[in-house]
Every structure is written in structure tokens, then in C-alpha cells.
Design an enzyme around this catalytic site. Structure first.
Site, PDB file in Angstrom:
ATOM      1  N   TYR A 258       8.187  21.777  80.175  1.00 33.16           N
ATOM      2  CA  TYR A 258       8.833  22.456  81.310  1.00 33.16           C
ATOM      3  C   TYR A 258       7.822  23.088  82.283  1.00 33.16           C
ATOM      4  O   TYR A 258       6.635  23.070  82.024  1.00 33.16           O
ATOM      5  CB  TYR A 258       9.929  23.423  80.878  1.00 33.16           C
ATOM      6  N   GLU A 259       8.347  23.547  83.390  1.00 32.17           N
ATOM      7  CA  GLU A 259       7.508  24.090  84.479  1.00 32.17           C
ATOM      8  C   GLU A 259       6.499  23.033  84.957  1.00 32.17           C
ATOM      9  O   GLU A 259       5.357  23.341  85.297  1.00 32.17           O
ATOM     10  CB  GLU A 259       6.804  25.360  83.999  1.00 32.17           C
ATOM     11  N   GLY A 260       6.964  21.774  84.999  1.00 29.25           N
ATOM     12  CA  GLY A 260       6.087  20.652  85.376  1.00 29.25           C
ATOM     13  C   GLY A 260       5.442  20.056  84.146  1.00 29.25           C
ATOM     14  O   GLY A 260       4.538  20.652  83.564  1.00 29.25           O
TER      15      GLY A 260
ATOM     16  N   GLN B  41       0.952  18.151  85.889  1.00 27.99           N
ATOM     17  CA  GLN B  41      -0.156  19.100  86.088  1.00 27.99           C
ATOM     18  C   GLN B  41      -1.447  18.337  86.368  1.00 27.99           C
ATOM     19  O   GLN B  41      -2.231  18.697  87.256  1.00 27.99           O
ATOM     20  CB  GLN B  41      -0.354  19.976  84.840  1.00 27.99           C
TER      21      GLN B  41
END
Lengths: 597, 597
Positions: A440-442, A447
Site C-alpha cells: 500500500y501507499e504505492g 516506488q
């Protein structure tokens, strides 16, 4: 049952001895955070995390969250009391603007508390964590009226926050999102659509929930340039600011997940729910990305936190569990067998985790300090340099700390043998919980792509050049330092590998972007090793100085120096493999036709 | 919902084109296994695994096994019918001695069926798998009477089998075991003690369960030399061979585990249960170790199997899921986004898994063939060479295929993003199930120690020298082969790394065994890469020849050649890192005092 002790001493060493906390005195909020105050804050946070949050970790995992027939969600037993204690302690607004009830302390301290809380109980820590994320967006993009209406409630914990991005058909590619916003004529919008994987989407911890929702205003352009951000409260605030009528937003179901069972991950249905634009029309993604660095750093911290708590429990087990004799002769002849920490392969796993954790914590703290500088310094050049570091290092931290953090929980679990696979010892929960942070969060592949595709070339490569120059400068300044000497050649060599890899991208990825994509994950991990190695170099210099100044610290400082040496010897050989893989480019992997997979 | 298709075509290519199945015609059992028969067996096994076992995998995970108040254990819905189908198909005794009702077919075929079954439903496949393990011990060590009494029932599946080694205080170090055996005067023993982590310990699939139990006869020497192996049936066989009176063995509880929920992992209590010695007194460990190679190969296969099924599902998803555009321009302009298989980082994960799976399957099959040769050939030198390979390669297979197999399930899960973390798609189950294979049947650290401590020095290093000589000979024989040319330099280079590492141990680990322990896991993985690379070399030669002989096979064979090239380019750089780590020895990691951890 697993246990947890917050690494307060390590944090103090990093803040005071390695990074020179007092040097930041001139920044707003730091003056209120004298070393004594910081000590008191750390002790208080440690107590709450160890005594209140940690005991609820295993029970929260087993019990999970329950959606009731009326759509409400019940969190595991004890979470509500723990949440109240967390909120009343002022931890949610530790670094938030005092104008809205925050304590205005350095963000760095919030990052530390985040590590402690996440190690003690990752599922729990996500509830206030999401509030902090939503709050950050609100404080940057909200009107004064919006801030006055929502921020104090969020800072007090009375209301919590969420971030609603993902939809069934779009995660990474937000340009595909379909949730609609229709102007209602009174300044508000009707929001309609379905969001999935919404952490803390519905629960019984707070009076009200402030959802931040990405949606597309009728007639907005397709793709990412037509997305706006909305405030959609679960209960519509009355004029006096108290929560009133129920909004048309509801939890459709709770996802059945591999881990973080104590956090309610919801499918959220918006059925013409009333929302208000946060920030400018069609600039929703920008509004989201403003707080992305801190949100991603928060997830990186989760990777470190799970690695740390898994390490602590594995270390305790390895010192107690008796099994077989040392290869070099019995070490505990009075016992039926030696503790397994005597066996080199067990010790290898333990010191690998430790060598990562201590450097990762340093990298988190130095980056958090840059964030404080970036947001609080008045000096343009200083802010720019800090922003460069943040932009460059955020994807590295998020990708590397969660990938390696997860791998470390698996390693720590392995130390327990069969006992690591059963629920009783709690090790398998760390593995299951840590796994989500890679996604999650990319997702970590994103990244890596952000790093090589955006952050490297940005401003003509200014950030990466500054990084090389900083590391080179450090090595030169301290070249005569005895504590650094065993580590310096290793660091120099990997910096060289990173420079070669960077050069390779410049020469091969401009004309053929697939080459960047094909080497991106290797580059991110190569970068991570160099950054962690740089942390070890700084730790070694500080440890050498502290040992000389204070002989009573010798045992602790020697442990640092040995662990740092191990890092250079054993973790750094990987950089050459990363460089070799990057250099093979994309050709072979792209040669396989898609339908051959 | 996840799906599975048994890799029948790949197996046929390996058996016929790579390893020359017909060359084994002279071994007992192989004459009955003509290529046509093998095809029919593979198709039948595939059908059973795909259509009967796989659909029960996710439901079995969710439902788990239930211990009833009377101590009986209920397996998940559908398992009993599936077990009956599996037993009736003759799959349990596929390779077992026809004298007791087995089919006497090559063990290699059983290994293949094991992969299919384990990929389709790992939890299920363990029930017959444990029976096969117990049966192997019985057939080697049992008296004729014991074999007549138990083997036919086990081969038919009417009775199942278990292995009881672990106790709460001893796993790896069996010398510590406490379970007692007391002579009863009638040739039987009373067995008393507690065993934990007993897979398939109690269930409702078979009429009776034959427990093989390690215990210490009263007065036996301490340590591993006082351990005997006993047959302890759940129901005592009557004179006519039918199951009679209930024995004093019972399931105390079911372990709550991270995965393999469909298999009942039991705490087994022996309260003076009646047992009979299997093999010689105090030689129980030897009796166990006889079948260790095949049991460990079985676990290695589980690692491959989970990697394979995770790959298949990730490949399907990556070809369907639309998200973002290719870095080199739209590939599906008619759709809202490109399928994610176009993105190099997704493709990298997929081809990494695939490059491992295909070589791992080859390594399993060639090793299974060696096992057939070792057990069935009449030629002493041939048997010895096969045994050398088996001894050397078994720990490599077990350690590497389960470590990498697990890592691959994590990678495949990552391809799904958030959808991989929720239960719906089944990916997280593969991760949880695959995790145990790194632990049981000797944790992977023990495999590594077995490799460097026992297998390398055995017979003056004969096995490792033969391996080097075989690979060197292969490279020389095929040096002009066009298909091999792109792969040969990579293989030569890593063989060189392995030779250097082997030499390093000879020079540094004799006097200081901690050096062996400190480098053991790196050595095992280095060896694994070389062995897998050797498989790719053989596959490439066979693929080149097949493509030339049969142009219709070109697409499939080209996919092999590309994947093999990828393996050399991208997986092989790791060997240098392993070598570098090995060469740093044990000093640094041993310098940290145990209480500093």
C-alpha cells in the site's frame, strides 16, 4: 506471547550523538523539545506502546474487526480504551499546528512515536496514523473555515480520518478512477462511487470519520488531470461543529486480509454523499501528493517497526531455546544443550536483522529531520536541500524498509523453527502484518519507478549529485577517524557501484525507458544499501567518539561498531549483483511475448 | 478464485527431450512406463489435481480442521471424497512394491504427481504424502510380518501414516527427546510421551492411522544413540488384519498455524500406547534417515509447487489487469490502459519466478531419476554415483527450492497489488502455505549445515568433485552447441565461484567450524544457483535440438531459450555476492556477545 520494548536508548543515541539534535534549536518547535523534554516524551510514548498497545496486538489479530448488520464496525476488544488513551495523551497532534490544538513539536518526534506504536500494534497505530495523514492534507489545502471545522476534532481524536483513493479497477493508475462528484448548487457536491481497501474506513473508535475522497467532477477532463479531492464526513457537522446527520457513505463490507486484522479495511460506498472540495478543482492528485512523502515515510517506518519487534522476540528466543551444541564446543555445558544463539547460522540471521534495523532507524530519523527543516526553516537554500533529500530518499525508504523489513520478519520467524509457524509465539503475525507495507501507499515497484523515472532526473539530477557529494564529503572529513576506518572502504566501493548504476541509466534509459523499468527495483535496493551504509558510517564515527568520551558506554558502542562492520562485510556484496543486473537492461525480459507467460 | 493447470507439457519435454527417459528402460518398473503410459498417467494425475483437489484448496484453508470434543478431527468439506478418489486411483502406491499392492512404477513419476497435487492443494497432498513417507520406512526396516500387516492397507489408502519426531523441547536436536518406551514382555512396548507438530496426526480420511514414533527404550543410552522407532497404530490390528481396539494415543489439540489449515497438525499424546519396534533397537534415527532424502525432496517439491501455482495465477492476472501505459508507448490503445505484463518491473517478477520454476522442476526430475537408479540399478558404480548426487543435492533442493519457492509466492502476490493481500484471489494463501516448507523436515539452516558439514567432506569430497566433473564435461561436450553458447559463459563463471567457495571451506572451516556455519546458507544458495544453471544449460541444448528437429515447437523452445538467458543474466550475479560473504567468515558475527543481542 510476544513482547516489545521501545528502543528508547537507541533513539536518544541517534538524536543526540549521531545527528546533533541541538543543532536544530533554531527551528520552530525544537526549542520546546530540549533533550530532557524529548526524553520524557520518549519514555511516555514507550510506556503507552509497551503497556497498552502491545498487549492488544495478538488478541486484535485473532478477533479482527466485525461489520455489524447495520453497517457499523466493531474493533477488537480493548481498542476503544487504547484509542482514548492515545488521543488523550495528545499523540495524534504531537507535531500538528498549535493554532488548531496541536502540540507543534518536531515531526521527527512523531515519526519516532510512530515506530514505537507500529511495532507494538501495527493495526491499532493505523487508526491515528490515517487521521494524521488526512489532517496533513487538510492543513495544507483546506480553507480556514474547513481547518477550523475539522482540524481540532481530528487532533483531539474525537474524529478520525481516512484516505479514499483505490477503486476496484484502479489502484496505481488513478487516472482511471470513476467516482463522480456532482455540484449541488450550495457549494457542496454529491459523491457517488465505490472505494476499496479503505483502512480505518468505518469503526467504533471515534465520534465521526472524515473521509478524504478522490472523485471526478462532472465534465472534468479524463485521466489524472480531472481528479479532485473532497472532504466527506460520515456525520455532517452542524453549524456549531458537532456531528449531526448521517451522510450517504457506508461500509459495504470488510476485506478478509492476510494480516492487520485489527484494522478495518473497508469497501466504502458513496451514494450521493455530501462532500466539499478540498483544494482546487481538478488538482486532487497534487493535493494528495503533497503529503505523500510523510505518508510513505510512515509506511517505511512500519517495515522497520515489524522488523524490530520480530528481532526482539527472536533474540529472546535464541538466547533461551536450547538445541544442539556449538560447533566449537559446548558453551553451556551445565545445560542439556546450548542456546541456539551460539550457532553461526542463527546468529547470522539475527545480526543481519539488527544491522538493518539500526541503520534503517537512523535513515528514518535523519529523513524526518529533513522534513522538519523543509517545513520549518526560513532559509531557502536549506529548505531546497532538505526537499531534495526528501524527494530522493522517500521512495528508497518506502521500498527498501518494507521489502527488507518483511524479509526480516520471515528471518526472525525462521529462528523459532516450527514454533514460528504456529500462532502461539506471535511471529507469524509479524510476517502477515508486515506484508501489506510492501503494497500500500504505492506498491514497491512504483516506488522504484518513481525513483528512477522522476526523482533521479529531476532538476538535472541535483538531488543525487548532492547525495554523492554529501557522502564523499563525510568520508573525507572523517578519513582519519579510527572508528570509521574499518567501514570506509566498503562504503566507498558501494558508492562507486551506485554512481556506475546512475550513469548507466543516464546513458541507456533516456532513449529506451524500458531499461529504466527493468533495473528500477535493483537500483532502489542498491541505493538503499548505500544510504544505510552511510548511516553506519555516521553511527561509527559517533560511537567512536562516545566511547572515548564515556568509557561506560563502551559495551554498547562496541556492539554498534561490530554490527556496522558486519553490515559492510555481509550486506554490501549485494550492491555488485544489483549493478550487474541493471547493466543487462530490458532486452531479454521484453523478448518473451506476453502470451508466452 | 485461483486456478491451476498441471505443467504436463513441460514435464514431458524434460523427461523425453532433456533427460532421455528411454535410457532408463533397463531399470525395474521403467519398462512398464513407456512414453505413452507416462502420458496417460500424467493426464490422469493432472485431471484429478485440477478438477478435484484444486477446488478444495481455498475452502479447505478457510474451513480448516476441527478437533471435536471426543478428540476426533474433522477435515474440511470435500476432503474425504477427494481422498477416496486419490486412494482409489492407486496414486499412493504408484511407486510402491507390487508385492504389497503397489504399482511399482518409477519414483520419478510419483515425484511428478507430488508436484501436481501439492500445487493443487498442499494441505490435502500431505495426507497421502505422510503415508508414503511412513510406508517407505516400513518397507525398508519392517519385518515381513509387519510389512504384510500394514503395507497393503497403507498403499490402498485405507490406513494412513504419520511421522512423530518433534517434542516441545526438541526439534532439530532429537538427542534431547524424552518419549519413553517400556517393554511389555509380549514383544510390544508401552509408549508414553508428547509429540508436537504432527502433520495428519488425527483425521477422518482413513479407517486407521499408523504412527511411526521415535522414543527411548528404558535404559537406553542418552542422546541420539538411544532412540528407537516404533509402529504405534491408532487402532490395534486384529489377527485378521482388520482394525480393532483403540490404542492409547490421542490428539490433544490442533495447532493454530499460519497456513496449511486443511492439514491437521496435531499435538499427539501417547499414554502407554502399544507399539512395536521398527528396525533395530537404538537405531531409530538411522531408520528415519534412510527415507530422509525422499522426504526432503518431497518438501522441496512443495516449494516448487507453490511457486508454480502462484506464477500461473499471477501470469493470468498480469495479462488481464489494465493499469497505466507502457513506458515505450501504448500496447493496447483500444483499452483504457495496458495490461500490466507490459511493465518491465512486473515482467521482471514474472520471468524471475518462471526461470526458477522450470530449472527447479528439471533439478527435481533429474534427482528423482537418480533416486530410481540408486534403488533399482544393479550396477554398483552406477548406484554409488547416483547416491553421491542424492546425498549432495538433497539439502540443496530442500533449502533452495523452499526458500526461493516462498520468495516467489511473495513476488507473485506483489503482482496483484492490494488484491494480493486479500483472501479473494488466493495469493496470500500460497504465501502462508509455502512458508512451512522452509521449516519442517529440517529447517533450511540445518540443510545448509548438512551440506557443508557432512555432504561436502564425505568420502573425501567425492560427490562434489563428481558434480564439478559432470558439469565441466557437459560444457565441453556441447561447446559448439549454438543454443548453449549464450548460456555457457555464465555457467562457467558461477561454477568457478562455487569451486572457490568450496576451496575456502577446505582451507578455513576444518580448524574453525564456525566458519562453515557462518557461510553455510550462502554456500547452499550458491550451490543451488549453479545446479539450476546446469539445468538451464541442459534445457537449452535440448531446446535447440528440438527446435531444429521440429519447427512447430519453435515458439515454446524460444521461450525456454530466452528464459534460460534471463536466468544467466539476472539470477547468476548473486553467486559473487554469496562467495564474498562466505569469505568474510565467522569472526565479526561471533564477536558480538550473546547478551548484546
Amino acid at each position: 506471547m510476544p513482547s516489545y520494548k521501545a528502543p528508547v536508548e537507541d533513539v536518544k543515541f541517534l538524536l543526540n550523538d549521531v545527528f546533533g539534535w541541538e543543532r536544530y534549536d533554531n527551528l520552530p518547535g525544537f526549542a520546546d523539545a530540549s533533550p530532557d523534554t524529548v526524553d520524557a516524551i520518549l519514555e511516555e510514548a514507550a510506556k503507552l506502546c509497551e503497556q497498552v498497545l502491545q498487549p492488544l496486538n495478538a488478541t486484535g489479530d485473532r478477533e479482527g474487526c466485525q461489520r455489524q448488520p447495520d453497517g457499523s464496525v466493531t474493533t477488537p476488544k480493548g481498542f476503544k480504551q487504547a484509542y482514548d488513551a492515545f488521543a488523550e495523551g495528545g499523540w495524534i497532534g504531537l507535531a500538528a499546528d498549535p493554532a488548531y490544538g496541536g502540540q507543534g513539536l518536531p515531526y521527527t518526534l512523531a515519526a519516532i512515536v510512530n515506530e514505537f506504536a507500529s511495532a507494538a500494534n501495527m493495526s491499532f497505530s493505523m487508526y491515528p496514523g490515517l487521521t494524521q495523514g488526512a489532517l496533513a492534507a487538510l492543513l495544507v489545502h483546506g480553507t480556514e473555515e474547513q481547518k477550523q471545522l475539522y482540524a481540532p476534532h481530528m487532533i483531539s481524536g474525537a474524529w478520525s480520518g481516512t484516505m479514499n483513493l483505490t477503486e476496484p479497477h484502479c489502484g496505481t493508475d488513478l487516472g482511471l478512477l470513476k467516482t463522480k462528484a456532482v455540484q449541488k448548487g450550495d457549494g457542496s457536491y454529491g459523491i457517488t462511487g465505490q472505494k476499496i481497501f479503505i483502512s480505518a474506513g468505518e469503526h467504533d473508535l471515534a465520534q465521526n470519520i472524515v473521509h478524504l475522497v478522490l472523485a471526478r467532477i462532472e465534465g472534468a477532463p479524463a485521466g489524472t488531470k480531472g481528479i479532485s479531492l473532497f472532504i466527506v464526513p460520515k456525520l455532517l457537522p452542524r453549524v456549531d461543529g458537532t456531528p449531526g446527520e448521517r451522510n450517504a457513505v457506508s461500509c459495504g463490507s470488510i476485506e478478509h486480509k492476510m494480516g492487520i486484522h485489527g484494522n478495518s479495511t473497508c469497501v466504502m460506498n458513496y451514494d450521493g454523499a455530501t462532500g466539499w472540495l478540498l483544494g482546487a478543482e481538478n488538482r486532487g492528485l497534487n493535493a494528495m501528493f503533497v503529503m505523500m512523502n510523510e505518508a510513505r515515510l510512515g509506511v517505511a517506518i512500519q517495515g522497520l517497526a515489524q522488523s524490530e519487534v520480530a528481532y526482539q522476540n527472536a533474540a529472546a528466543y535464541a538466547k533461551e531455546r536450547l538445541q544442539s551444541r556449538s560447533l566449537s564446543g559446548p558453551k553451556a555445558p551445565e545445560k542439556p544443550a546450548d542456546p541456539i544463539i551460539v550457532h553461526p547460522d542463527v546468529r547470522r540471521m539475527m545480526i543481519e536483522i539488527r544491522a538493518f534495523n539500526e541503520a534503517a532507524r537512523a535513515l528514518v530519523l535523519t529523513t524526518a529531520l529533513k522534513s522538519d527543516v523543509a517545513h520549518r526553516s526560513g532559509d531557502e537554500a536549506t529548505v531546497r536541500a532538505a526537499d531534495d533529500w526528501l524527494g530522493l530518499m522517500t521512495p528508497v525508504l518506502k521500498g527498501v524498509l518494507t521489502d527488507v523489513g518483511f524479509a526480516n520478519t520471515v528471518k526472525a520467524q525462521q529462528v523459532f523453527g516450527g514454533h514460528g509457524y504456529v500462532g502461539e509465539w506471535g511471529m507469524e503475525q509479524f510476517v502477515r502484518d508486515a506484508r501489506i507495507a510492501m503494497i500500500y501507499e504505492g506498491a514497491n515497484g512504483i516506488q522504484a519507478l518513481d525513483l528512477v523515472g522522476r526523482k533521479l532526473p529531476k532538476d538535472g539530477g541535483r538531488a543525487i549529485m548532492s547525495f554523492f557529494s554529501e557522502v564523499g564529503g563525510f568520508l573525507k572529513t572523517h578519513q582519519a577517524d579510527e572508528a570509521l576506518k574499518p567501514l570506509a572502504p566498503g562504503l566507498k566501493s558501494v558508492v562507486d557501484d551506485l554512481q556506475k548504476a546512475t550513469m548507466w541509466f543516464m546513458q541507456n534509459a533516456m532513449a529506451k525507458p524500458d531499461n529504466a523499468g527493468a533495473g528500477s527495483t535493483d537500483y532502489m535496493h542498491l541505493f538503499g544499501l548505500v544510504a544505510l551504509g552511510y548511516m553506519w558510517a555516521q553511527i561509527a564515527v559517533a560511537a567512536g567518539a562516545k566511547k572515548a568520551a564515556d568509557p561506560s558506554s563502551a559495551a554498547l558502542m562496541d556492539a554498534k561498531l561490530i554490527t556496522g562492520k558486519f553490515f559492510m562485510e555481509r550486506m554490501m556484496p549485494e550492491t555488485a549483483a544489483h549493478l550487474a543486473r541493471i547493466g543487462t537492461g530490458a532486452d531479454t525480459m521484453m523478448a518473451l511475448p506476453a502470451d508466452a507467460f
